[in-house]
Design a protein around this motif. Structure first.
Motif, PDB file in Angstrom:
ATOM      1  N   GLN A 259       0.839  -1.199   0.000  1.00 21.47           N
ATOM      2  CA  GLN A 259       0.000   0.000   0.000  1.00 21.47           C
ATOM      3  C   GLN A 259       0.878   1.255   0.000  1.00 21.47           C
ATOM      4  OE1 GLN A 259      -2.813   0.261   3.234  1.00 21.47           O
ATOM      5  NE2 GLN A 259      -3.311   2.394   2.804  1.00 21.47           N
ATOM      6  N   ARG A 263       0.941   4.208  -2.904  1.00 14.86           N
ATOM      7  CA  ARG A 263       0.768   5.640  -2.618  1.00 14.86           C
ATOM      8  C   ARG A 263       2.009   6.436  -3.030  1.00 14.86           C
ATOM      9  NH1 ARG A 263      -3.503   6.990   0.437  1.00 14.86           N
ATOM     10  NH2 ARG A 263      -2.453   8.875   1.161  1.00 14.86           N
ATOM     11  N   ARG A 301      -7.802   5.545  -7.475  1.00 17.94           N
ATOM     12  CA  ARG A 301      -8.059   4.860  -6.212  1.00 17.94           C
ATOM     13  C   ARG A 301      -7.398   5.597  -5.047  1.00 17.94           C
ATOM     14  NH1 ARG A 301      -6.325   0.024  -7.417  1.00 17.94           N
ATOM     15  NH2 ARG A 301      -4.638  -0.438  -5.981  1.00 17.94           N
ATOM     16  N   VAL A 302      -6.223   6.161  -5.271  1.00 16.28           N
ATOM     17  CA  VAL A 302      -5.497   6.839  -4.196  1.00 16.28           C
ATOM     18  C   VAL A 302      -5.954   8.283  -4.027  1.00 16.28           C
ATOM     19  CG1 VAL A 302      -3.219   7.656  -3.453  1.00 16.28           C
ATOM     20  CG2 VAL A 302      -3.475   5.359  -4.402  1.00 16.28           C
TER      21      VAL A 302
END
Length: 317
Positions: A259, A263, A301-302
């Motif tokens: 994750q 990011r 998505r981020v």
């Protein structure tokens, strides 16, 4: 261009090296007591003040007034609104309500106050444009104060402040450039000093950077985001088992390794898109995506928006 993988660990040093600063605003302030100045919040900037002569007080809502003397440096990493006053509680008109001498697009001179004792400061706001800045700012306290008189080992600060004060006083040709470069150095050095001295810098993302194994994995992701990293390859680089690495990374950094990599790639791509120097396909490939569609899905998505919706920051415009 991607450099060689680090064989010796200085993940923290590399992270600070990544922090390319963009000066937003610099001002030489000349006050006479009684005086006061209210600065508005600049939440996407770090704001700093260097007292080159005299003394004053820094007031931030929710905190006790802080006395600043000649040679002191104070940094507000999250750009909170604050006041500089001759005495606590003094009236403080807003920065944009006072007349200022515009020297250049980013440099001004402010003269304000009465006929009492004089105080001089160099004030500035800088913006970090690299994804590492988001992690760094989140780890910093609301205010970093370096009392130069109490730290005789900081020869770099004393000499830099003297040089900055001399340049600000005369502003010879090229003086603005010298001041802005010195300001960049002082901000980075102040951060290094705080990280070395503060116990809280041993935890979270900063602490993870200083961990021999997790720091190595972070440095590798930072240096080579386009590499096809997996949890297994990162664990191998850190000389740990996959399960032990996953647990320790999450514990120290606050999120799973993959994750964090996602990011990191997206925020790095955001900075490159805002610079408007590369096409979408080139940016996507540069952060590890062979498909623009896959990159766009990860980006949305981020950040909650598509890569095509990214605009340049106001300061850049």
């Amino acid at each position: 261009m991607t450099g060689p993988h680090p064989t010796t660990l200085d993940a923290l040093g590399e992270a600070l090296h990544f922090l390319r600063m963009n000066g937003v605003f610099y001002c030489r302030s000349e006050f006479g007591a009684p005086f006061g100045l209210a600065l508005p919040p600049l939440h996407d900037c770090m704001m700093f003040h260097v007292v080159t002569a005299g003394r004053c007080w820094l007031e931030v809502d929710g905190a006790d007034p802080l006395a600043l003397n000649t040679g002191d440096f104070v940094l507000l990493p999250r750009g909170e609104g604050h006041r500089l006053v001759s005495e606590p509680g003094a009236d403080a008109p807003g920065l944009f309500d006072l007349p200022r001498e515009v020297v250049s697009e980013r440099y001004e001179v402010l003269r304000h106050g009465g006929d009492g004792p004089a105080t001089a400061l160099i004030c500035g706001a800088v913006r970090f444009e690299h994804p590492a800045a988001h992690h760094l700012v989140a780890a910093l306290p609301a205010c970093i104060h370096i009392d130069a008189s109490a730290l005789p080992h900081l020869d770099w600060l004393h000499s830099s402040l003297r040089w900055m004060a001399a340049e600000a006083q005369t502003l010879r040709p090229g003086g603005e450039t010298v001041i802005t470069r010195l300001a960049d150095i002082i901000v980075i050095q102040a951060l290094r000093e705080w990280i070395e001295q503060a116990p809280e810098a041993r935890a979270g993302w900063l602490g993870a950077l200083q961990d021999k194994q997790i720091g190595r994995a972070l440095a590798l992701m930072h240096r080579d985001p386009a590499r096809a990293w997996t949890l297994a390859t990162l664990a191998s680089e850190a000389a740990m088992s996959r399960s032990a690495f996953a647990a320790r990374f999450t514990q120290q950094v606050g999120m799973p390794a993959m994750q964090y990599l996602l990011r990191w790639r997206v925020h790095l791509a955001l900075a490159r898109l805002q610079a408007r120097q590369e096409g979408l396909a080139e940016v996507a490939a540069g952060v590890g995506y062979q498909s623009e569609a896959a990159f766009s899905r990860a980006f949305k998505r981020v950040l909650g928006l598509s890569p095509g919706a990214v605009e340049r920051p106001a300061a850049a415009r």
